[in-house]
Design a protein around this motif. Sequence first.
Motif, PDB file in Angstrom:
ATOM      1  N   LEU A 121      -5.651  10.784   4.060  1.00 47.30           N
ATOM      2  CA  LEU A 121      -4.367  10.144   3.808  1.00 47.30           C
ATOM      3  C   LEU A 121      -3.618  10.986   2.788  1.00 47.30           C
ATOM      4  CD1 LEU A 121      -5.636   6.493   3.397  1.00 47.30           C
ATOM      5  CD2 LEU A 121      -4.402   7.415   5.353  1.00 47.30           C
ATOM      6  N   LEU A 122      -2.302  10.853   2.791  1.00 49.79           N
ATOM      7  CA  LEU A 122      -1.471  11.574   1.837  1.00 49.79           C
ATOM      8  C   LEU A 122      -0.460  10.592   1.277  1.00 49.79           C
ATOM      9  CD1 LEU A 122      -0.752  14.346   0.610  1.00 49.79           C
ATOM     10  CD2 LEU A 122       0.762  14.710   2.574  1.00 49.79           C
ATOM     11  N   GLY A 123      -0.142  10.724   0.024  1.00 46.63           N
ATOM     12  CA  GLY A 123       0.830   9.821  -0.554  1.00 46.63           C
ATOM     13  C   GLY A 123       1.419  10.358  -1.830  1.00 46.63           C
ATOM     14  N   THR A 140       2.697   4.774   8.390  1.00 45.07           N
ATOM     15  CA  THR A 140       3.226   4.922   7.035  1.00 45.07           C
ATOM     16  C   THR A 140       3.388   3.574   6.345  1.00 45.07           C
ATOM     17  OG1 THR A 140       4.437   6.911   7.702  1.00 45.07           O
ATOM     18  CG2 THR A 140       5.193   5.806   5.704  1.00 45.07           C
ATOM     19  N   LEU A 141       2.931   3.525   5.106  1.00 44.69           N
ATOM     20  CA  LEU A 141       3.231   2.405   4.215  1.00 44.69           C
ATOM     21  C   LEU A 141       4.312   2.903   3.275  1.00 44.69           C
ATOM     22  CD1 LEU A 141       2.777  -0.375   2.902  1.00 44.69           C
ATOM     23  CD2 LEU A 141       1.004   0.714   1.487  1.00 44.69           C
ATOM     24  N   LEU A 142       5.436   2.243   3.284  1.00 54.54           N
ATOM     25  CA  LEU A 142       6.553   2.616   2.424  1.00 54.54           C
ATOM     26  C   LEU A 142       6.797   1.464   1.458  1.00 54.54           C
ATOM     27  CD1 LEU A 142       9.221   4.891   3.471  1.00 54.54           C
ATOM     28  CD2 LEU A 142      10.060   2.861   2.355  1.00 54.54           C
ATOM     29  N   ILE A 143       6.772   1.759   0.177  1.00 54.50           N
ATOM     30  CA  ILE A 143       6.960   0.742  -0.855  1.00 54.50           C
ATOM     31  C   ILE A 143       8.198   1.098  -1.665  1.00 54.50           C
ATOM     32  CG2 ILE A 143       5.976  -0.305  -2.931  1.00 54.50           C
ATOM     33  CD1 ILE A 143       3.208   0.328  -1.785  1.00 54.50           C
ATOM     34  N   ASP A 144       9.081   0.126  -1.825  1.00 57.11           N
ATOM     35  CA  ASP A 144      10.277   0.329  -2.628  1.00 57.11           C
ATOM     36  C   ASP A 144      10.325  -0.662  -3.775  1.00 57.11           C
ATOM     37  OD1 ASP A 144      11.907   2.487  -1.706  1.00 57.11           O
ATOM     38  OD2 ASP A 144      12.336   1.347   0.110  1.00 57.11           O
ATOM     39  N   ALA A 188      -0.649  -4.272  -2.166  1.00 54.23           N
ATOM     40  CA  ALA A 188      -0.077  -3.865  -0.872  1.00 54.23           C
ATOM     41  C   ALA A 188      -0.765  -2.607  -0.343  1.00 54.23           C
ATOM     42  CB  ALA A 188       1.428  -3.632  -1.006  1.00 54.23           C
ATOM     43  N   VAL A 189      -1.006  -1.645  -1.224  1.00 50.29           N
ATOM     44  CA  VAL A 189      -1.697  -0.411  -0.818  1.00 50.29           C
ATOM     45  C   VAL A 189      -3.121  -0.735  -0.374  1.00 50.29           C
ATOM     46  CG1 VAL A 189      -2.609   1.801  -1.640  1.00 50.29           C
ATOM     47  CG2 VAL A 189      -0.278   1.104  -2.256  1.00 50.29           C
ATOM     48  N   THR A 190      -3.832  -1.524  -1.164  1.00 44.14           N
ATOM     49  CA  THR A 190      -5.216  -1.876  -0.850  1.00 44.14           C
ATOM     50  C   THR A 190      -5.304  -2.600   0.492  1.00 44.14           C
ATOM     51  OG1 THR A 190      -5.716  -2.023  -3.201  1.00 44.14           O
ATOM     52  CG2 THR A 190      -7.253  -3.102  -1.708  1.00 44.14           C
ATOM     53  N   ASN A 191      -4.420  -3.568   0.706  1.00 43.48           N
ATOM     54  CA  ASN A 191      -4.424  -4.304   1.972  1.00 43.48           C
ATOM     55  C   ASN A 191      -4.156  -3.385   3.147  1.00 43.48           C
ATOM     56  OD1 ASN A 191      -4.965  -6.681   0.603  1.00 43.48           O
ATOM     57  ND2 ASN A 191      -2.845  -7.378   0.613  1.00 43.48           N
ATOM     58  N   TRP A 192      -3.195  -2.483   2.994  1.00 43.71           N
ATOM     59  CA  TRP A 192      -2.867  -1.539   4.070  1.00 43.71           C
ATOM     60  C   TRP A 192      -4.068  -0.637   4.369  1.00 43.71           C
ATOM     61  CZ3 TRP A 192      -1.931   3.852   4.514  1.00 43.71           C
ATOM     62  CH2 TRP A 192      -1.229   4.236   5.657  1.00 43.71           C
ATOM     63  N   LEU A 193      -4.736  -0.169   3.323  1.00 44.04           N
ATOM     64  CA  LEU A 193      -5.914   0.679   3.516  1.00 44.04           C
ATOM     65  C   LEU A 193      -7.032  -0.081   4.214  1.00 44.04           C
ATOM     66  CD1 LEU A 193      -5.965   2.561   0.095  1.00 44.04           C
ATOM     67  CD2 LEU A 193      -5.428   3.538   2.344  1.00 44.04           C
ATOM     68  N   HIS A 194      -7.256  -1.340   3.835  1.00 44.45           N
ATOM     69  CA  HIS A 194      -8.281  -2.149   4.494  1.00 44.45           C
ATOM     70  C   HIS A 194      -7.945  -2.357   5.968  1.00 44.45           C
ATOM     71  CE1 HIS A 194      -9.800  -3.325   0.444  1.00 44.45           C
ATOM     72  NE2 HIS A 194     -10.929  -3.238   1.094  1.00 44.45           N
ATOM     73  N   GLU A 195      -6.693  -2.665   6.262  1.00 47.92           N
ATOM     74  CA  GLU A 195      -6.279  -2.847   7.662  1.00 47.92           C
ATOM     75  C   GLU A 195      -6.479  -1.569   8.458  1.00 47.92           C
ATOM     76  OE1 GLU A 195      -2.264  -4.311   7.575  1.00 47.92           O
ATOM     77  OE2 GLU A 195      -2.846  -6.082   6.429  1.00 47.92           O
ATOM     78  N   ARG A 196      -6.134  -0.435   7.878  1.00 46.40           N
ATOM     79  CA  ARG A 196      -6.296   0.859   8.558  1.00 46.40           C
ATOM     80  C   ARG A 196      -7.769   1.159   8.785  1.00 46.40           C
ATOM     81  NH1 ARG A 196      -3.069   3.808  10.323  1.00 46.40           N
ATOM     82  NH2 ARG A 196      -4.205   5.723  10.025  1.00 46.40           N
ATOM     83  N   SER A 197      -8.627   0.877   7.785  1.00 43.67           N
ATOM     84  CA  SER A 197     -10.047   1.177   7.963  1.00 43.67           C
ATOM     85  C   SER A 197     -10.661   0.253   9.009  1.00 43.67           C
ATOM     86  CB  SER A 197     -10.802   1.102   6.636  1.00 43.67           C
ATOM     87  OG  SER A 197     -10.810  -0.208   6.140  1.00 43.67           O
ATOM     88  N   ALA A 198     -10.205  -0.997   9.070  1.00 40.67           N
ATOM     89  CA  ALA A 198     -10.709  -1.923  10.095  1.00 40.67           C
ATOM     90  C   ALA A 198     -10.273  -1.448  11.481  1.00 40.67           C
ATOM     91  CB  ALA A 198     -10.205  -3.338   9.829  1.00 40.67           C
ATOM     92  N   GLY A 209      -2.416   8.995   7.708  1.00 39.99           N
ATOM     93  CA  GLY A 209      -1.480   7.995   7.224  1.00 39.99           C
ATOM     94  C   GLY A 209      -0.778   8.476   5.971  1.00 39.99           C
ATOM     95  N   LEU A 210       0.368   7.868   5.716  1.00 37.83           N
ATOM     96  CA  LEU A 210       1.170   8.190   4.527  1.00 37.83           C
ATOM     97  C   LEU A 210       1.383   6.921   3.705  1.00 37.83           C
ATOM     98  CD1 LEU A 210       4.002  10.398   6.086  1.00 37.83           C
ATOM     99  CD2 LEU A 210       2.195  11.164   4.538  1.00 37.83           C
ATOM    100  N   ILE A 211       1.283   7.065   2.389  1.00 39.46           N
ATOM    101  CA  ILE A 211       1.629   6.001   1.459  1.00 39.46           C
ATOM    102  C   ILE A 211       2.724   6.558   0.572  1.00 39.46           C
ATOM    103  CG2 ILE A 211       0.824   4.468  -0.375  1.00 39.46           C
ATOM    104  CD1 ILE A 211      -2.023   4.806   0.817  1.00 39.46           C
TER     105      ILE A 211
END
Length: 171
Positions: A2-4, A99-103, A154-164, A30-32
């Motif tokens: 992953l890259l972010g 991509t997870l984009l956080i603003d 939000a990052v942790t949840n996205w990473l868990h969803e991606r790993s699942a 994936g991108l964060i």
Amino acid sequence: MLLGGASAGACLSAAATVRLRDEGSKQPHGLILAYGTFHAALPPLSPIVRRRTRGLHGIVQFRPETVRRMNLNYAGSTEAMEESHAFPGSHDLTGLPSTLLIDADRDILRASGETFATELSTAGVEVIHNVISDSAHGFLDRPHSPSFRVGITAVTNWLHERSATTAETVQ
């Protein structure tokens, strides 16, 4: 892999991924990207961003001219500012990874993040766009703040969803 990145690092991560795609090299899976400036010129502010960044919150905001000068300094020349490998916004984003984009809610740079999220989606990229309520630019630098905790969750949840999802694909 992953890259972010956050702020200028978000733009750098997205631009590097565009370059990898264009060179036919392996891209991250994936991108964060947090509160980045993905466009050479700040896109027009949506009514929501305009409302969330006025008054006392407006005092600490980047001005569009300041953003332009920062971007010019980052790119090195006005010609380079138009390159997708410097500012990927408003360019072809087809084939980029999920991509997870956080603003930040109260950040004028959110105009670039909102626009970039729409551009990613239009290009067929799976994108999750989170706006962290009552946060300001750089909130991930403040680990004791509520905004930090919400952003990291939000990052942790996205990473868990991606790993699942990845585990289901492998099986």
